[in-house]
Design a protein around this motif. Structure first.
Motif, PDB file in Angstrom:
ATOM      1  N   ALA A  16       5.933  -4.363   8.312  1.00 32.31           N
ATOM      2  CA  ALA A  16       5.396  -5.848   8.492  1.00 32.31           C
ATOM      3  C   ALA A  16       6.058  -6.960   7.794  1.00 32.31           C
ATOM      4  CB  ALA A  16       4.051  -5.798   7.991  1.00 32.31           C
ATOM      5  N   GLY A  17       7.118  -6.407   6.950  1.00 32.83           N
ATOM      6  CA  GLY A  17       8.045  -7.197   6.175  1.00 32.83           C
ATOM      7  C   GLY A  17       7.190  -8.152   5.049  1.00 32.83           C
ATOM      8  N   LEU A  18       6.151  -7.307   4.467  1.00 33.13           N
ATOM      9  CA  LEU A  18       5.574  -7.914   3.274  1.00 33.13           C
ATOM     10  C   LEU A  18       6.105  -8.083   1.906  1.00 33.13           C
ATOM     11  CD1 LEU A  18       2.001  -6.897   4.439  1.00 33.13           C
ATOM     12  CD2 LEU A  18       3.090  -9.068   5.156  1.00 33.13           C
TER      13      LEU A  18
ATOM     14  N   ALA B 266       0.840 -13.826  13.175  1.00 32.92           N
ATOM     15  CA  ALA B 266       1.319 -13.209  12.066  1.00 32.92           C
ATOM     16  C   ALA B 266       1.127 -14.416  10.844  1.00 32.92           C
ATOM     17  CB  ALA B 266       2.613 -12.566  12.226  1.00 32.92           C
ATOM     18  N   HIS B 267       0.827 -13.968   9.865  1.00 34.00           N
ATOM     19  CA  HIS B 267       0.819 -14.707   8.622  1.00 34.00           C
ATOM     20  C   HIS B 267       1.285 -13.641   7.511  1.00 34.00           C
ATOM     21  CE1 HIS B 267      -0.351 -17.937   5.556  1.00 34.00           C
ATOM     22  NE2 HIS B 267      -0.598 -16.785   4.658  1.00 34.00           N
ATOM     23  N   VAL B 268       2.422 -14.129   6.936  1.00 38.32           N
ATOM     24  CA  VAL B 268       2.781 -13.279   5.669  1.00 38.32           C
ATOM     25  C   VAL B 268       2.698 -14.255   4.495  1.00 38.32           C
ATOM     26  CG1 VAL B 268       5.053 -12.256   4.749  1.00 38.32           C
ATOM     27  CG2 VAL B 268       4.608 -12.143   7.360  1.00 38.32           C
TER      28      VAL B 268
ATOM     29  N   GLU C  98       1.777   4.742   0.721  1.00 35.51           N
ATOM     30  CA  GLU C  98       3.376   4.806   0.648  1.00 35.51           C
ATOM     31  C   GLU C  98       4.017   3.629   1.090  1.00 35.51           C
ATOM     32  OE1 GLU C  98       4.890   8.281   2.514  1.00 35.51           O
ATOM     33  OE2 GLU C  98       3.578   9.606   1.672  1.00 35.51           O
ATOM     34  N   ARG C  99       2.970   2.666   1.309  1.00 35.56           N
ATOM     35  CA  ARG C  99       3.286   1.154   1.595  1.00 35.56           C
ATOM     36  C   ARG C  99       4.266   1.149   3.008  1.00 35.56           C
ATOM     37  NH1 ARG C  99       5.741  -1.154  -3.585  1.00 35.56           N
ATOM     38  NH2 ARG C  99       6.094  -3.074  -2.438  1.00 35.56           N
ATOM     39  N   ARG C 100       4.156   1.980   3.701  1.00 34.47           N
ATOM     40  CA  ARG C 100       5.067   1.671   5.126  1.00 34.47           C
ATOM     41  C   ARG C 100       4.581   0.598   5.910  1.00 34.47           C
ATOM     42  NH1 ARG C 100       4.344   8.487   6.365  1.00 34.47           N
ATOM     43  NH2 ARG C 100       5.797   9.228   4.761  1.00 34.47           N
TER      44      ARG C 100
ATOM     45  N   ASN D  44      -0.206  -1.147  -6.770  1.00 36.87           N
ATOM     46  CA  ASN D  44       0.584  -2.002  -6.641  1.00 36.87           C
ATOM     47  C   ASN D  44       0.168  -3.510  -6.823  1.00 36.87           C
ATOM     48  OD1 ASN D  44       2.901  -3.882  -6.808  1.00 36.87           O
ATOM     49  ND2 ASN D  44       4.004  -2.370  -5.168  1.00 36.87           N
ATOM     50  N   PRO D  45      -0.319  -4.148  -7.879  1.00 33.03           N
ATOM     51  CA  PRO D  45      -1.000  -5.283  -7.882  1.00 33.03           C
ATOM     52  C   PRO D  45      -0.287  -6.393  -7.335  1.00 33.03           C
ATOM     53  CG  PRO D  45      -0.741  -4.526 -10.381  1.00 33.03           C
ATOM     54  CD  PRO D  45      -0.291  -3.649  -9.225  1.00 33.03           C
ATOM     55  N   PHE D  46       1.126  -6.347  -7.422  1.00 30.27           N
ATOM     56  CA  PHE D  46       2.158  -7.429  -7.040  1.00 30.27           C
ATOM     57  C   PHE D  46       2.222  -7.497  -5.274  1.00 30.27           C
ATOM     58  CE2 PHE D  46       2.758  -7.109 -11.669  1.00 30.27           C
ATOM     59  CZ  PHE D  46       2.418  -8.555 -11.909  1.00 30.27           C
ATOM     60  N   GLN D  47       1.840  -6.286  -4.890  1.00 34.60           N
ATOM     61  CA  GLN D  47       2.067  -6.480  -3.486  1.00 34.60           C
ATOM     62  C   GLN D  47       1.407  -7.505  -2.766  1.00 34.60           C
ATOM     63  OE1 GLN D  47       4.024  -3.856  -1.187  1.00 34.60           O
ATOM     64  NE2 GLN D  47       3.318  -5.891   0.065  1.00 34.60           N
TER      65      GLN D  47
END
Length: 129
Positions: free
Chosen positions: A51-53, A105-107, A44-46, A86-89
């Motif tokens: 993490a703000g990705l 942290a590295h986004v 569910e990409r929680r 979701n290949p664009f995540q």
């Protein structure tokens, strides 16, 4: 990360990955990559949202930094695995310590924008002797 897991263990750290797929995709990914560290599932990409990705767009495929990352990956023998849900995540890399402390942290800004190994290792405090 798989190739450098011993370096993290030497510093007293453990690696874990979070993926978007289901159990079948995780099993396939583990078999394809040979990773032995924990692979958590976030269908569910929680965790990604917390993490703000972000997510990429088709335009990210045309970015010069993305093209350079693809070239580096191919030169190192990496290849694209089966696309997930979701290949664009976009991803990120984080170093956490006991006591709920965020040390690094590295986004990712685009595909292939990964934290450098030296930066990740430098963020890990040396274990007590």
């Amino acid at each position: 990360m798989r190739e450098h897991e011993a370096e993290f263990k030497h510093k007293g750290a453990r690696i874990a990955a979070i993926g978007l797929g289901d159990m079948n995709y995780a099993r396939f990914f583990r078999e394809e990559t040979g990773i032995t560290f924990p692979l958590l599932i976030d269908e569910e990409r929680r965790a990604y949202r917390v993490a703000g990705l972000g997510s990429a767009t088709l335009l990210h495929l045309l970015r010069s930094d993305n093209a350079a990352a693809r070239k580096r990956a191919r030169a190192q023998g990496h290849r694209q695995h089966k696309l997930g849900r979701n290949p664009f995540q976009l991803g990120g890399s984080f170093v956490f310590s006991p006591g709920n402390r965020d040390l690094y942290a590295h986004v990712s800004k685009t595909f292939g924008d990964n934290a450098s190994l030296p930066d990740l290792l430098a963020a890990i405090p040396c274990p007590p002797l």
